[in-house]
Write a protein that holds these residues in place. Structure first.
Motif, PDB file in Angstrom:
ATOM      1  N   LYS A   1       0.791  -1.226   0.000  1.00 16.28           N
ATOM      2  CA  LYS A   1       0.000   0.000   0.000  1.00 16.28           C
ATOM      3  C   LYS A   1       0.826   1.281   0.000  1.00 16.28           C
ATOM      4  CE  LYS A   1      -1.840  -1.680   3.694  1.00 16.28           C
ATOM      5  NZ  LYS A   1      -1.334  -3.052   3.621  1.00 16.28           N
ATOM      6  N   GLY A   2       2.131   1.178   0.168  1.00 15.36           N
ATOM      7  CA  GLY A   2       2.953   2.379   0.220  1.00 15.36           C
ATOM      8  C   GLY A   2       2.887   3.104   1.551  1.00 15.36           C
ATOM      9  N   ILE A   3       2.586   2.382   2.629  1.00 20.77           N
ATOM     10  CA  ILE A   3       2.468   3.011   3.941  1.00 20.77           C
ATOM     11  C   ILE A   3       3.787   3.637   4.387  1.00 20.77           C
ATOM     12  CG2 ILE A   3       2.236   2.455   6.399  1.00 20.77           C
ATOM     13  CD1 ILE A   3      -0.139   0.747   5.732  1.00 20.77           C
TER      14      ILE A   3
ATOM     15  N   ARG B   1       6.200   4.832   2.634  1.00 20.02           N
ATOM     16  CA  ARG B   1       6.414   6.073   1.889  1.00 20.02           C
ATOM     17  C   ARG B   1       5.478   7.174   2.405  1.00 20.02           C
ATOM     18  NH1 ARG B   1      10.258   7.649  -2.191  1.00 20.02           N
ATOM     19  NH2 ARG B   1       9.492   9.653  -2.942  1.00 20.02           N
ATOM     20  N   ARG B   2       4.251   6.816   2.693  1.00 21.39           N
ATOM     21  CA  ARG B   2       3.267   7.792   3.165  1.00 21.39           C
ATOM     22  C   ARG B   2       3.697   8.431   4.489  1.00 21.39           C
ATOM     23  NH1 ARG B   2       0.373  11.971   2.870  1.00 21.39           N
ATOM     24  NH2 ARG B   2      -1.660  11.953   3.887  1.00 21.39           N
ATOM     25  N   PHE B   3       4.351   7.669   5.352  1.00 24.55           N
ATOM     26  CA  PHE B   3       4.821   8.230   6.621  1.00 24.55           C
ATOM     27  C   PHE B   3       5.686   9.476   6.394  1.00 24.55           C
ATOM     28  CE2 PHE B   3       3.921   4.218   9.037  1.00 24.55           C
ATOM     29  CZ  PHE B   3       3.290   4.808  10.117  1.00 24.55           C
ATOM     30  N   THR B   4       6.521   9.457   5.354  1.00 24.22           N
ATOM     31  CA  THR B   4       7.443  10.573   5.120  1.00 24.22           C
ATOM     32  C   THR B   4       6.719  11.829   4.666  1.00 24.22           C
ATOM     33  OG1 THR B   4       7.849   9.965   2.787  1.00 24.22           O
ATOM     34  CG2 THR B   4       9.226   8.915   4.471  1.00 24.22           C
ATOM     35  N   GLU B   5       5.438  11.732   4.367  1.00 23.66           N
ATOM     36  CA  GLU B   5       4.649  12.885   3.953  1.00 23.66           C
ATOM     37  C   GLU B   5       3.809  13.454   5.098  1.00 23.66           C
ATOM     38  OE1 GLU B   5       4.113  10.996  -0.541  1.00 23.66           O
ATOM     39  OE2 GLU B   5       2.424  11.056   0.858  1.00 23.66           O
ATOM     40  N   LEU B   6       3.948  12.876   6.283  1.00 23.33           N
ATOM     41  CA  LEU B   6       3.160  13.289   7.436  1.00 23.33           C
ATOM     42  C   LEU B   6       4.021  13.991   8.470  1.00 23.33           C
ATOM     43  CD1 LEU B   6       1.025  10.057   8.023  1.00 23.33           C
ATOM     44  CD2 LEU B   6       0.321  12.140   6.826  1.00 23.33           C
ATOM     45  N   ALA B   7       3.401  14.875   9.236  1.00 24.61           N
ATOM     46  CA  ALA B   7       4.075  15.464  10.394  1.00 24.61           C
ATOM     47  C   ALA B   7       4.164  14.406  11.490  1.00 24.61           C
ATOM     48  CB  ALA B   7       3.295  16.678  10.886  1.00 24.61           C
TER      49      ALA B   7
ATOM     50  N   LEU C   1       3.502  14.373  14.591  1.00 26.34           N
ATOM     51  CA  LEU C   1       2.358  14.300  15.494  1.00 26.34           C
ATOM     52  C   LEU C   1       1.122  13.711  14.830  1.00 26.34           C
ATOM     53  CD1 LEU C   1       2.694  17.678  17.446  1.00 26.34           C
ATOM     54  CD2 LEU C   1       3.181  15.373  18.282  1.00 26.34           C
ATOM     55  N   GLU C   2       1.175  13.496  13.516  1.00 28.39           N
ATOM     56  CA  GLU C   2       0.051  12.900  12.801  1.00 28.39           C
ATOM     57  C   GLU C   2       0.274  11.424  12.485  1.00 28.39           C
ATOM     58  OE1 GLU C   2      -0.308  15.198   9.281  1.00 28.39           O
ATOM     59  OE2 GLU C   2      -0.963  17.031  10.301  1.00 28.39           O
ATOM     60  N   GLY C   3       1.515  10.967  12.605  1.00 34.27           N
ATOM     61  CA  GLY C   3       1.851   9.608  12.172  1.00 34.27           C
ATOM     62  C   GLY C   3       1.165   8.513  12.953  1.00 34.27           C
ATOM     63  N   TYR C   4       0.731   8.789  14.177  1.00 33.52           N
ATOM     64  CA  TYR C   4       0.100   7.737  14.982  1.00 33.52           C
ATOM     65  C   TYR C   4      -1.171   7.214  14.327  1.00 33.52           C
ATOM     66  CZ  TYR C   4      -3.638  10.865  16.566  1.00 33.52           C
ATOM     67  OH  TYR C   4      -4.730  11.693  16.607  1.00 33.52           O
ATOM     68  N   ARG C   5      -1.876   8.076  13.589  1.00 35.44           N
ATOM     69  CA  ARG C   5      -3.116   7.645  12.944  1.00 35.44           C
ATOM     70  C   ARG C   5      -2.829   6.628  11.834  1.00 35.44           C
ATOM     71  NH1 ARG C   5      -6.270  10.781  10.317  1.00 35.44           N
ATOM     72  NH2 ARG C   5      -8.205   9.845  11.121  1.00 35.44           N
ATOM     73  N   LEU C   6      -1.775   6.853  11.064  1.00 31.89           N
ATOM     74  CA  LEU C   6      -1.394   5.898  10.031  1.00 31.89           C
ATOM     75  C   LEU C   6      -0.868   4.612  10.653  1.00 31.89           C
ATOM     76  CD1 LEU C   6      -1.053   5.225   7.051  1.00 31.89           C
ATOM     77  CD2 LEU C   6       1.164   6.391   7.099  1.00 31.89           C
ATOM     78  N   ALA C   7      -0.065   4.732  11.711  1.00 30.45           N
ATOM     79  CA  ALA C   7       0.456   3.535  12.386  1.00 30.45           C
ATOM     80  C   ALA C   7      -0.691   2.665  12.889  1.00 30.45           C
ATOM     81  CB  ALA C   7       1.365   3.931  13.543  1.00 30.45           C
ATOM     82  N   GLY C   8      -1.730   3.288  13.401  1.00 29.32           N
ATOM     83  CA  GLY C   8      -2.870   2.533  13.916  1.00 29.32           C
ATOM     84  C   GLY C   8      -3.683   1.846  12.852  1.00 29.32           C
ATOM     85  N   ARG C   9      -3.355   2.103  11.582  1.00 25.45           N
ATOM     86  CA  ARG C   9      -4.067   1.470  10.473  1.00 25.45           C
ATOM     87  C   ARG C   9      -3.183   0.505   9.694  1.00 25.45           C
ATOM     88  NH1 ARG C   9      -6.281   5.948  12.079  1.00 25.45           N
ATOM     89  NH2 ARG C   9      -8.522   6.322  11.758  1.00 25.45           N
ATOM     90  N   VAL C  10      -1.991   0.232  10.190  1.00 23.60           N
ATOM     91  CA  VAL C  10      -1.116  -0.757   9.550  1.00 23.60           C
ATOM     92  C   VAL C  10      -1.796  -2.114   9.535  1.00 23.60           C
ATOM     93  CG1 VAL C  10       1.007  -2.073   9.904  1.00 23.60           C
ATOM     94  CG2 VAL C  10       1.077   0.423   9.959  1.00 23.60           C
ATOM     95  N   SER C  11      -2.363  -2.509  10.665  1.00 24.88           N
ATOM     96  CA  SER C  11      -3.100  -3.766  10.781  1.00 24.88           C
ATOM     97  C   SER C  11      -4.241  -3.496  11.745  1.00 24.88           C
ATOM     98  CB  SER C  11      -2.195  -4.892  11.280  1.00 24.88           C
ATOM     99  OG  SER C  11      -2.833  -6.148  11.217  1.00 24.88           O
TER     100      SER C  11
END
Length: 516
Positions: free
Chosen positions: A198-200, A202-208, A210-220
């Motif tokens: 999904k490119g997760i 890579r997507r992390f590098t486009e986030l601040a 303090l926002e990365g926790y939301r993407l991390a919580g959607r890894v699985s």
């Protein structure tokens, strides 16, 4: 190289668990792996990073769980030398991680016995390395068909192949399973995953940060609390932020509720796969009640976005701790009754006992981890071995078995549900007062941090690198399924094809956490 000598040259990160970081040279890369193995250590993760955009170079990274704690090492590579020594001879689980690193960054592995692409299914433009700076300028891949994957062939009288997937008859994610069988007896299974990359990362590098926790919580999604906590632990480590005590207790409360929810679902599914639909109905009912209460307590059935940098987003209503404890009492009574049904059901035990066995020596050799590892005699649980707050005051009792079969994995699940119910009651009774969040502050310089959390499936690692511009340079999230998918191939050998769904469910590995 002795492990103690290696650790003496590393820097300890300011994390609640002992996590060490440092660099090694070409010779030290393999020597460190051997030292970790000799000390009884485990491979946790292997990945790569490209720092060229900030004036650095490419680097291969590896993390080992050792008696001294987590050791995070890196081997830097320049443009002329983009190869690293092969670690699969020491830790077999490194094989697929190395192949993924090559696909994503172009860091090759010298003298590797398996150089087949793992995440690149032939749809990426030629030469594309998704995590390498500037590599996304390649052409489009629209309209291309996936390349044929060169599965290992088994030949002999009466041998034939059964191809299952990658599209399955259900809502599970795609994965290809190639069985080599004689009659119904399985001689070999080989998997091919990565269909939902999904490119997760890579997507992390486009986030601040303090926002990365939301993407991390959607890894699985079934491990949203574990991943969010690991990400927040990594960020808090990098920024030297300590969450309030009440926040850490609430995080543990959510993590244990996540563990119970997943075990309840799996226990029902395992009963159903063995022909006991009654088990599915009863455990599904319990899980639904459990998740409704989680939604009421934390604002989301899966508790998504509840763990945030510096603490937690929701606090419990004053009456909620008592309600959660009462629910644990009710669930525990039903679990004991259902366990008796499972234990005394002859047909169920006939399907469970001896099926999908992974003996302890093989589990140790292949690096089987998490609940599946504990069912095969691998006594490792971060809540016990490296108890961080509040687990350091909760005296977690580890659930282990040595049978290594479906029955053992079911037993571990029952034991862990009951232990988590006890922990939740203790957490609710001892929940400290005070604030639930501290505002993290960026230090104004490049920083690294790591989070290491025992999720319901096994240990989750998040390795985080932040640039001096306060942006995410690299965030690597590692799921224990990376270690356990290859072991599933061994667990099915000698069993019959119809037992594969049951064996597979007894592991219940993550596609999403693997296909970042």
């Amino acid at each position: 190289m002795m492990l103690s000598d290696l650790v003496s040259n590393l820097v300890r990160l300011p994390a609640p668990l002992p996590i060490w970081h440092g660099q090694v040279g070409q010779d030290g890369w393999l020597a460190a792996a051997r030292a970790a193995a000799a000390a009884g250590g485990r491979l946790v993760a292997l990945w790569g990073v490209d720092r060229s955009a900030s004036g650095g170079a490419l680097a291969a990274c590896v993390a080992y769980a050792t008696p001294q704690g987590l050791i995070w090492l890196e081997l830097r590579r320049d443009g002329a030398t983009l190869t690293v020594p092969d670690l699969a001879g020491v830790f077999p689980g490194a094989q697929r991680m190395q192949r993924a690193m090559t696909d994503l960054l172009g860091i090759a592995v010298a003298a590797s016995r398996d150089t087949r692409p793992w995440l690149d299914h032939g749809l990426w433009p030629a030469g594309m390395r998704p995590l390498q700076s500037g590599s996304l300028a390649g052409g489009e891949s629209a309209g291309k068909l996936p390349a044929d994957y060169p599965f290992v062939r088994v030949e002999g009288n009466g041998v034939h192949e059964i191809a299952v997937g990658p599209v399955h008859a259900g809502i599970i994610e795609p994965g290809h399973f190639r069985f080599s069988v004689v009659g119904e007896k399985v001689l070999r299974l080989e998997e091919h995953l990565g269909y939902t990359h999904k490119g997760i990362e890579r997507r992390f590098t486009e986030l601040a940060p303090l926002e990365g926790y939301r993407l991390a919580g959607r890894v699985s999604g079934d491990s949203t609390v574990a991943y969010a906590w690991a990400y927040c632990m990594a960020l808090e480590s990098a920024w030297h932020c300590e969450p309030p005590p009440r926040a850490t207790w609430l995080r543990a409360l959510m993590l244990e509720r996540e563990r119970v929810a997943n075990h309840l679902g799996d226990l029902g599914a395992l009963g159903n796969d063995a022909g006991l639909a009654f088990g599915l109905a009863q455990f599904s009912r319990l899980r639904e009640d459990w998740q409704r209460m989680s939604g009421e307590a934390f604002g989301h059935r899966l508790m998504m976005d509840a763990v945030v940098p510096g603490g937690v987003a929701p606090d419990l209503a004053p009456s909620m701790p008592d309600r959660l404890r009462q629910q644990c009492d009710r669930i525990a009574q039903e679990i004991h009754r259902l366990r008796a049904v499972y234990d005394e059901h002859a047909g169920l035990q006939d399907r469970f006992l001896g099926t999908g066995r992974v003996v302890a020596p093989l589990a140790a050799q292949l690096g089987l981890t998490g609940l599946a590892g504990r069912a095969s005699g691998q006594a490792a649980d971060l809540r016990c071995d490296r108890a961080w707050p509040p687990y350091d005051s909760l005296a977690v009792k580890m659930a282990t078995q040595r049978g290594g079969d479906v029955a053992a994995r079911v037993t571990v699940r029952f034991d862990e549900v009951l232990e988590s119910l006890r922990l939740i009651q203790d957490i609710c009774a001892g929940l400290p007062p005070g604030a639930t969040r501290t505002a993290p502050q960026a230090p104004g310089m490049a920083a690294i941090g790591a989070g290491w959390v025992e999720g319901w499936r096994g240990e989750v690692l998040v390795a985080l690198e932040l640039g001096d511009d306060h942006r995410i340079l690299r965030c690597h999230c590692h799921d224990p399924s990376w270690q356990n998918w290859p072991v599933l191939e061994h667990a099915i050998i000698g069993n019959i094809v119809p037992d594969f769904p049951l064996i597979n469910k007894s592991f219940n590995l993550s596609y999403s956490g693997h296909d970042l």
